[in-house]
Design a protein around this motif. Structure first.
Motif, PDB file in Angstrom:
ATOM      1  N   THR A 102       1.511  -0.870   0.424  1.00  0.00           N
ATOM      2  CA  THR A 102      -0.045  -0.060  -0.124  1.00  0.00           C
ATOM      3  C   THR A 102       1.043   1.356   0.174  1.00  0.00           C
ATOM      4  O   THR A 102       2.261   1.007   0.826  1.00  0.00           O
ATOM      5  N   ALA A 103      -0.067   1.833  -0.450  1.00  0.00           N
ATOM      6  CA  ALA A 103       0.889   3.741  -0.213  1.00  0.00           C
ATOM      7  C   ALA A 103       1.600   4.084   0.910  1.00  0.00           C
ATOM      8  O   ALA A 103       2.959   4.588   1.234  1.00  0.00           O
ATOM      9  N   GLN A 104       1.227   3.338   2.193  1.00  0.00           N
ATOM     10  CA  GLN A 104       2.054   3.912   4.009  1.00  0.00           C
ATOM     11  C   GLN A 104       2.688   2.246   4.265  1.00  0.00           C
ATOM     12  O   GLN A 104       2.789   1.917   5.063  1.00  0.00           O
TER      13      GLN A 104
END
Length: 162
Positions: A102-104
């Motif tokens: 994910t982006a995180q």
């Protein structure tokens, strides 16, 4: 050196066993101890609080309620994702745990349903809603280097590699 106690900016090396209701879920005992930088939010807050002031050789058992560990189970946590963003296996089946990019960063998810290109995943941590116990043995304590403090994590075996 051996009477050093864990405090802010200590690099702590420890072995742990994580269990739920007496069932071992994971343990570092088969491999290298883990390293972490104390006081930099790398551990559950209650675990870090319990480790403060401890010395090499100390053993402790800390039981955490879901709210202090992996969180409560969220009912709206089913998401549809691209299969190509999952890692950990070649062929997916419901119930399997995968790593989702994910982006995180990477997140552990559980496969609910899988199609050709998309999968439905439960984004709750596999241990969400569970009361867990950490059995920890402090193996080594040292002062953090300026680099480690600047980066906010421990370097070396069992720690963070750049």
């Amino acid at each position: 050196m051996s009477d050093m106690q864990i405090q802010e900016n200590s690099v702590v090396q420890f072995h742990y066993t994580l269990s739920e209701n007496g069932n071992e879920l994971e343990s570092s005992r088969q491999g290298s101890p883990l390293l972490y930088l104390h006081g930099h939010n790398q551990m559950f807050a209650k675990v870090e609080a319990e480790l403060t002031g401890k010395s090499v050789g100390d053993k402790l058992s800390i039981t955490l309620a879901p709210v202090d560990a992996y969180g409560e189970v969220k009912s709206d946590a089913i998401e549809s994702v691209q299969v190509k963003n999952l890692s950990g296996a070649k062929k997916w089946k419901p119930g399997m745990v995968a790593w989702l990019r994910t982006a995180q960063g990477e997140q552990q998810v559980t496969i609910v349903k899988v199609g050709m290109f998309k999968a439905e995943v439960d984004t709750n941590h596999p241990l969400a809603g569970k009361t867990v116990t950490f059995d920890i043995e402090v193996m080594q304590i040292r002062e953090a280097s300026a680099d480690e403090i600047a980066h906010g994590h421990a370097h070396g075996e069992g720690g963070h590699h750049h």
